[in-house]
Design an enzyme around this catalytic site. Sequence first.
Site: not given
Ligand code: NAD
Length: 478
Positions: A151, A153, A177, A233, A251, A285, A381
């Site tokens: 998930a 943040w 997680k 990611t 997502e 998002c 973004e």
């Molecule tokens: P992020 O990709 O940095 O992290 C998301 C999650 O992925 C965290 O729990 C992180 O620890 C984990 N992660 C990071 N690297 C990984 C890997 N190599 N393997 C597996 N897990 C890994 O994103 P963020 O900064 O936490 O969230 C913001 C992003 O999420 C923005 O791009 C936003 O648009 C997107 N978002 C999308 C939606 C949707 O429904 N489409 C909803 C909310 C947020």
Amino acid sequence: MSIAVARYQNFVGGEWVDAVEGETADIINPATGETIGQVPQGSQADVDRAVEAAKQAWAEWRETTPGERAEVLLKLADVIDEHTEELAQIESQNVGKPLSYARDEMPVSSDNIRFFAGAARILEGRATGEYMKGYTSMIRREPLGVVGQVAPWNYPLMMAVWKFAPALAAGNVSVLKPSEQTPLSTLRFAQLAADVIPAGVLNVITGDGEPVGAGIVRHPDVRLVSLTGDVATGKEVARAASETLKRVHLELGGKAPVVVFDDADPAQVAEAIKIGGYWNSGQDCTAASRVVAGPKIYERLLEELVPAVESLHVGDPAEGDEIEMGPVISKSQQERVLGFLDRAQGAKVLTGGGTNGDRGFFVKPTLVTEVGQTDEIVQREVFGPVVTVQRFADDDQAIAWANDVPYGLAASVFTRDISRALNAARKLEFGTVWINDHIPLVSEMPHGGYKQSGYGKDLSMYSLEDYTQIKHVMAKLD
Ligand code: NAD
């Protein structure tokens, strides 16, 4: 009420445990920079332990009836309703979002769970029948087993709910997680719900993307991994998942256009952008981050929009209910957002830009004009309180610009002309299109992307189906 530095543990197999290697991480309030919690800092060993606990739990959980699973989910929804204030306080402090907004997320989250409780009982498939003489064929929709769920943040508890509720409803068990930056509400929810969740059916483990998120993706016994996060990611997860050919549910990010035709009401549009563009400090998002406005409405829209954006009360949510926008999540996110503005050469900042003092990680609500379609600030973004406004020449250009980004999560169109609205809705390449509004969601309808915003749906029956696999049973009749 303020929350003291609280020490949390992981929830694995119905037990509260420290990280296998004993490491911990501090959790920060982004409005103050202060530490508000300490959580386990996991490793691959934590993933392995949680997957093992989930596998053991699945033996019984897969035998439950949909009605029994619905009972558990309904109780989980009650847990949120009974502890709305506490969970909202934690969410507000950990994400830096206004308390009233965090409060509003709680009944939405419990409604999402209740939807999946009901949905568990009405899964559909094709008719059983004799498609070959002498044989009866039937479809079974079955759970996959252990699913891994990662998930982000921005809406920590709600995103956790969007993941575990359909997964459990369909008969899977979950290793979840939360984001390393905002794990507190999910851990506290698990504490409050520990008596309701059969041991091992939902496991919550904390830690960084690598090794914990990536460890979940690597694990051979995890059958599906769902991620809400950044596009980069998502690509990494899809690549890593290919090693074990596990299913992937992504997502990812967005860059939602707001297409404003000349016949729209500028005041209504300005109000929608004030909410849709700056809600959660723009860390959404589906944020209304990219306005493309018609040649005749452009100036009038800006006349409404600038004062609307300037009226936003920005500050530490702890100051009181009048705060409408808090900080962004971290120092690095603040620097990232400001970096977009620094690099936007030739653009005009109509209002905002810069920070709000040194305490916490604030970015002022910002409105930018005189940007080109290929500019970085239009294409990528930002994930902060920054909205760009472009002026299009005609309807075709409006749709072309709206579609001309790598993302495809959500879009909106504002017009009083129903044909124009429905034509735009048809041509826009996004998983959600709103007409005359921007941002609302409902449990019954899907949320998910086109293009590089990912694949798979959250919410709705489509999400429940994503957490199932289809089996054909064919019986020879004597
Ligand atoms: P992020 O990709 O940095 O992290 C998301 C999650 O992925 C965290 O729990 C992180 O620890 C984990 N992660 C990071 N690297 C990984 C890997 N190599 N393997 C597996 N897990 C890994 O994103 P963020 O900064 O936490 O969230 C913001 C992003 O999420 C923005 O791009 C936003 O648009 C997107 N978002 C999308 C939606 C949707 O429904 N489409 C909803 C909310 C947020």
